[in-house]
Design a protein around this motif. Sequence first.
Motif, PDB file in Angstrom:
ATOM      1  N   LEU A   1       0.857  -1.181   0.000  1.00  0.00           N
ATOM      2  CA  LEU A   1       0.000   0.000   0.000  1.00  0.00           C
ATOM      3  C   LEU A   1       0.894   1.232   0.000  1.00  0.00           C
ATOM      4  O   LEU A   1       1.820   1.338   0.800  1.00  0.00           O
ATOM      5  CB  LEU A   1      -0.893  -0.014   1.239  1.00  0.00           C
ATOM      6  CG  LEU A   1      -1.814  -1.243   1.358  1.00  0.00           C
ATOM      7  CD1 LEU A   1      -2.520  -1.226   2.690  1.00  0.00           C
ATOM      8  CD2 LEU A   1      -2.813  -1.246   0.221  1.00  0.00           C
TER       9      LEU A   1
ATOM     10  N   ALA B   1       2.003  -5.854   1.796  1.00  0.00           N
ATOM     11  CA  ALA B   1       0.623  -6.310   1.919  1.00  0.00           C
ATOM     12  C   ALA B   1       0.460  -7.258   3.089  1.00  0.00           C
ATOM     13  O   ALA B   1      -0.575  -7.286   3.745  1.00  0.00           O
ATOM     14  CB  ALA B   1       0.179  -6.981   0.624  1.00  0.00           C
TER      15      ALA B   1
ATOM     16  N   TYR C   1      -2.497  -1.661   9.743  1.00  0.00           N
ATOM     17  CA  TYR C   1      -3.167  -2.418   8.696  1.00  0.00           C
ATOM     18  C   TYR C   1      -4.668  -2.145   8.641  1.00  0.00           C
ATOM     19  O   TYR C   1      -5.333  -2.567   7.697  1.00  0.00           O
ATOM     20  CB  TYR C   1      -2.883  -3.912   8.855  1.00  0.00           C
ATOM     21  CG  TYR C   1      -1.564  -4.289   8.220  1.00  0.00           C
ATOM     22  CD1 TYR C   1      -1.468  -4.451   6.849  1.00  0.00           C
ATOM     23  CD2 TYR C   1      -0.411  -4.431   8.987  1.00  0.00           C
ATOM     24  CE1 TYR C   1      -0.264  -4.768   6.244  1.00  0.00           C
ATOM     25  CE2 TYR C   1       0.796  -4.751   8.402  1.00  0.00           C
ATOM     26  CZ  TYR C   1       0.868  -4.923   7.025  1.00  0.00           C
ATOM     27  OH  TYR C   1       2.068  -5.222   6.438  1.00  0.00           O
TER      28      TYR C   1
ATOM     29  N   GLY D   1      -4.112   0.978   6.445  1.00  0.00           N
ATOM     30  CA  GLY D   1      -3.309   0.686   5.269  1.00  0.00           C
ATOM     31  C   GLY D   1      -2.179   1.658   5.069  1.00  0.00           C
ATOM     32  O   GLY D   1      -1.943   2.116   3.947  1.00  0.00           O
TER      33      GLY D   1
ATOM     34  N   SER E   1      -0.322  -7.971  10.295  1.00  0.00           N
ATOM     35  CA  SER E   1      -0.908  -8.025   8.957  1.00  0.00           C
ATOM     36  C   SER E   1      -1.989  -9.104   8.896  1.00  0.00           C
ATOM     37  O   SER E   1      -2.128  -9.926   9.803  1.00  0.00           O
ATOM     38  CB  SER E   1       0.175  -8.338   7.926  1.00  0.00           C
ATOM     39  OG  SER E   1       0.479  -9.721   7.937  1.00  0.00           O
TER      40      SER E   1
END
Length: 645
Positions: free
Chosen positions: A30, A53, A139, A142, A168
């Motif tokens: 991201l 990610a 997360y 993001g 994550s």
Amino acid sequence: MNLTGWQKCIGAAALFALFLAIHSCASSGLDVTEPAAGTPATTESGGWPVLPAGDTPGPARGESMVFGWELAGDDYYAAGEAAVPNLVYHTLQLLPAQQDISWAIYEFTGLAAGDAPQSVNFSLANPRPKLLYFGFPDYEAGMWNWIRVNNPGLDMPFALTNFPYTVSPAGNVYFAVVAWDGWDAVIQRVTLYVDLAAPAPQDVIASDGAFVDHVEISWSPVVDPDYYVVYRDGYAEENIIGTAESDFESFDDYTADNLQYYEYWVQAMFDGELGRLSNSDTGYRSNWERHQVDLSGDVGLYCSVAAIDGKPAVSYYDNDNGRLKYACAITSQPAGQGDWRVHTVDFSASVGELTSLAVLDGKPVISYFDNANGNLKFARALLSEPMTGADWTIHVVDKDGWVGEHSSVAIQDGLPVISYFDYTNTRLLFARALSPEPQAAADWQIHTVDDGDYTGRFTSTAIVDGRPAISYYDDDATCLKYARSLLTLPVAATDWRVYTVDNAGDDGLYSSLIDLDGKPAIAYYDWSAKNVKFARALVADPTLPEQWLITKLDQDGTVCQYPSLALLDGKPLISYYGNTDLRCVIATTAAPTADDWHLFSVDTQGSAGNYSSLTIIDNRPAILYYGNPGLMFATTETPEIEEGD
């Protein structure tokens, strides 16, 4: 240290342009923007690191590996161009240019649901920079959370309670370190501390061939679980194969295929939530059926097996009486001692050592050593199922000196051929019968194959691509050699070419040669490393060592003698003695490399397994071997091993 405050990247369009990290993580990430005003600007040579990610699970971690898990500085997940690892001190130096940055990302994998990261510590080395940026993932949003630290200390601990979304989706945690504007930084290590969720079952062990119909998975229990969940070949929901009650410490997998390796994990359930994942272990079930063939004394040495009329037959040595014996089954799949017919072939004194059995026109033939006279002898059965010594015709093939040890017989175009060792002249010899039913020494043509200094023991003869070939041991050079005939019917040493296959150590004892799709393949013993090896030629007529692919199959450092090689559905398999047990390795492909073999234990009773000899009957392995004492037989249902298992 002086914290100017942690600053959250908010993704505003007015902030600096985004740059993907050069030579950074392969995972999609991201985009993040430059931190708030006053933080370093980026140039065209680089940019702020992208948040991974984190959607690929890492390896599962045991409790001791997660709490206080430490990464060396050079053990980074991704880094920019100006990050230089030191592989001696295991550090990472960030070397940003003026008005530019240098960065690294560190990854911690394998956290379970409910694990709560508590703190992280960055250990630095001198010289220290004037400032550093530390990145903490969010997360949920993001993006990274950035903290700028002026004049950082050698240890930089951070509580993670202000960062609730650091884990994550796949249970990984990432941290970033960014140096700026010519201020170098040296990262020694990064340490993550975690408050663990419910504990994992410990010491998971899957049985290795202990049961014929299932694999047993056992573990050390945890306190007061609701129940246990067992996984096979993965730990997703679709890999669950069953559950065990809270007071159980094992689970039996009755769905496992025979001689198929599986990997198992266990988790405990607490109040509807799964605890930590256990360690994994591989196991298999082994439906090897074993029984005694001849228990008349110390018998069963120097076995050689063949399939005659679809039934197993074996020649072997009676050590008590110094006799050559022969046993043949009355069915293709004998179930016990009553399914065998056993008799003595040669009643002479001290005969029958180093036997080799083949099938000539549906009848057994045996080459063997006469230890009383130092001769090579040959026995030919008059019937396909001989019952007594009277059903055999016996003669001496070669008595010129002390000859006949380490013989190997094969059939070429209806004629028996034999390779053997000439002890008197320390050379490799080859005898070819001049008729299908030789009666005396005059019916054989004998010549030298290799007259090197003390060469020719542990021979194995096969017809490879239509011509005779021999694998054998060179005592002087301590290496495995391969001789191939240039002619279909060789008559002299000039008709042979001799090559070295493996001289990496003391290699080549107890060799076993077969034709594998028109190319030679050899199983043999590495005396120096105590390993079984497999050499597969890459061409039909190999002339150089590099034209062989050599694989170490069993490297536990124990004695791995008497390998015997055969083909099952075109794939190699090898039986051998593993110092205390009979073992078997089976390839998953017709052209195996090092990763294409499965190792199984066949018989662990009483150091059985010496002098193993292997053939295939009804598409099933059939092994005759010395039971210490006694002659033993082992077979199993057709292994369901596919390529890639």
